[in-house]
Design an enzyme around this catalytic site. Structure first.
Site, short mmCIF file in Angstrom:
data_model
loop_
_atom_site.label_atom_id
_atom_site.label_comp_id
_atom_site.label_asym_id
_atom_site.label_seq_id
_atom_site.Cartn_x
_atom_site.Cartn_y
_atom_site.Cartn_z
N ARG A 1 0.74 -1.08 0.11
CA ARG A 1 -0.02 0.02 0.00
C ARG A 1 0.94 1.28 0.10
O ARG A 1 1.76 1.48 0.66
CB ARG A 1 -0.83 0.08 1.33
CG ARG A 1 -2.03 -1.02 1.23
CD ARG A 1 -3.07 -0.69 0.09
NE ARG A 1 -4.44 -1.52 -0.10
CZ ARG A 1 -4.43 -2.63 -0.69
NH1 ARG A 1 -3.32 -3.04 -1.40
NH2 ARG A 1 -5.56 -3.25 -0.73
N GLU B 1 -4.10 7.53 -5.60
CA GLU B 1 -3.96 6.59 -6.88
C GLU B 1 -5.15 7.02 -7.93
O GLU B 1 -6.11 6.76 -7.28
CB GLU B 1 -4.09 4.86 -6.81
CG GLU B 1 -2.95 4.39 -6.02
CD GLU B 1 -3.03 3.02 -5.61
OE1 GLU B 1 -1.90 2.49 -5.09
OE2 GLU B 1 -3.99 2.41 -5.90
N HIS C 1 -1.25 -0.11 -10.00
CA HIS C 1 -1.74 -1.11 -8.97
C HIS C 1 -2.18 -2.06 -9.63
O HIS C 1 -3.46 -2.63 -9.37
CB HIS C 1 -2.59 -0.35 -7.96
CG HIS C 1 -2.96 -1.10 -6.69
ND1 HIS C 1 -3.62 -0.27 -5.65
CD2 HIS C 1 -2.79 -2.24 -6.35
CE1 HIS C 1 -3.70 -1.16 -4.72
NE2 HIS C 1 -3.31 -2.33 -5.04
#
Length: 326
Positions: free
Chosen positions: A243, A272, A291
């Site tokens: 994370r 993000e 991601h």
């Protein structure tokens, strides 16, 4: 014939909703109420909803939402990390929380190795050189990467993903160090040749590559900041598949700009996506991916199947295959 249980979900499709290919998987077992329809008339659906499908943190799992659904049994999260869900609060409302561990560990471990190799061998720079008009008369190769084989990998968080990365790194003859809340069993260490570092500082001082693979908690937020970067080797690269907030990004920018460390390869950031003017996007010694560590067809299908299995178990009063308890 009994009707299907009803579940709440955000929306189908891009950019961060339920994958369109997964909607049919859910509909085999459930009737889906999409968030826009729920918001339009909550009273129509509130008593029928028994489960929530949470994808990319949506719908937001607030206490107000949980308490507005009197027959809710389970929140099933598409992913391992549940830092966006107040699990104790949900549990206090007699609702279970499920996630999708294990099934994505191999894909994320592959991604960690990809990031390490790409950073070490300057793959992004190499692609740019190969595509450049300046290379018409030959490649300028007066730049060097670094070796992964025989290097030292420090893994912060030796859970399932960290252990699978260690297995892969062993094939590169890497020296493997790890830092964890608890030392792993001796047989797990021996399986990958990993050495436990009781203090994070011990790992940071020795590692050529530092991999962040721990969950985001109150204790791990900004775990890697200015002090930690100052302990790392000047030729070290930091990798993150966990994370974004585990790394203090302002401190990371400073460490990269000052060459305190050599580089970074990140599959996660905060926010993000990053704003297009963020300094991390402008630094040549940084690789950032969107991601997508678990984003393979097979893995995402397995994740959705576990989401469904958690829903079915919770709705029928059975133990969840993958329940989160905090």
């Amino acid at each position: 014939m009994t009707s299907k249980p009803v579940v709440l979900a955000s929306y189908p499709g891009s950019p961060r909703g339920v994958y369109e290919g997964h909607v049919a998987m859910i509909e085999k077992h459930f009737n889906i109420v999409w968030w826009k329809d729920f918001e339009a008339d909550r009273s129509q659906f509130a008593h029928s909803i028994k489960g929530i499908v949470c994808v990319a943190g949506k719908p937001s799992i607030s206490e107000e939402l949980i308490r507005s659904l009197p027959n809710l049994k389970v929140v099933s999260n598409f992913g391992v990390g549940v830092d966006h869900i107040d699990v104790p609060m949900v549990n206090r409302c007699s609702v279970k929380v499920g996630n999708t561990p294990d099934v994505l560990a191999d894909s994320v471990a592959d991604m960690a190795m990809l990031l390490m190799l790409a950073a070490a061998r300057k793959i992004v720079q190499g692609v740019e050189v190969a595509r450049s008009p300046d290379s018409a008369n030959g490649f300028d190769l007066h730049w060097m990467g670094t070796d992964v084989h025989d290097a030292t990998l420090g893994i912060v968080g030796m859970g399932d993903i960290g252990h699978k990365v260690a297995k892969r790194a062993k094939g590169f003859n890497m020296k493997i160090l790890y830092h964890n809340r608890k030392q792993r069993a001796a047989e797990k260490e021996q399986e990958v040749g990993a050495v436990y570092c009781g203090k994070l500082s011990e790992l940071l001082k020795q590692a050529d590559y530092v991999l962040i693979a721990c969950p985001l908690t109150a204790e791990t937020k900004a775990l890697i900041s200015r002090k930690e970067f100052s302990l790392m080797k000047s030729n070290a690269t930091i990798l993150n598949v966990a994370r974004g907030p585990i790394i203090d990004q302002d401190a990371l920018v400073e460490a990269l700009q000052s060459k305190t460390i050599a580089g970074a390869a990140l599959d996660v950031t905060y926010p993000e996506p990053l704003p297009l003017d963020h300094p991390l996007l402008k630094l040549p010694n940084v690789i950032i991916t969107p991601h997508h560590g678990s984003q393979t067809v097979k893995t995402r299908q397995q994740m959705m199947q576990l989401v469904i299995d958690n829903l079915l178990a919770g709705i029928h009063g059975n133990p969840l295959p993958a329940e989160v308890k905090q």
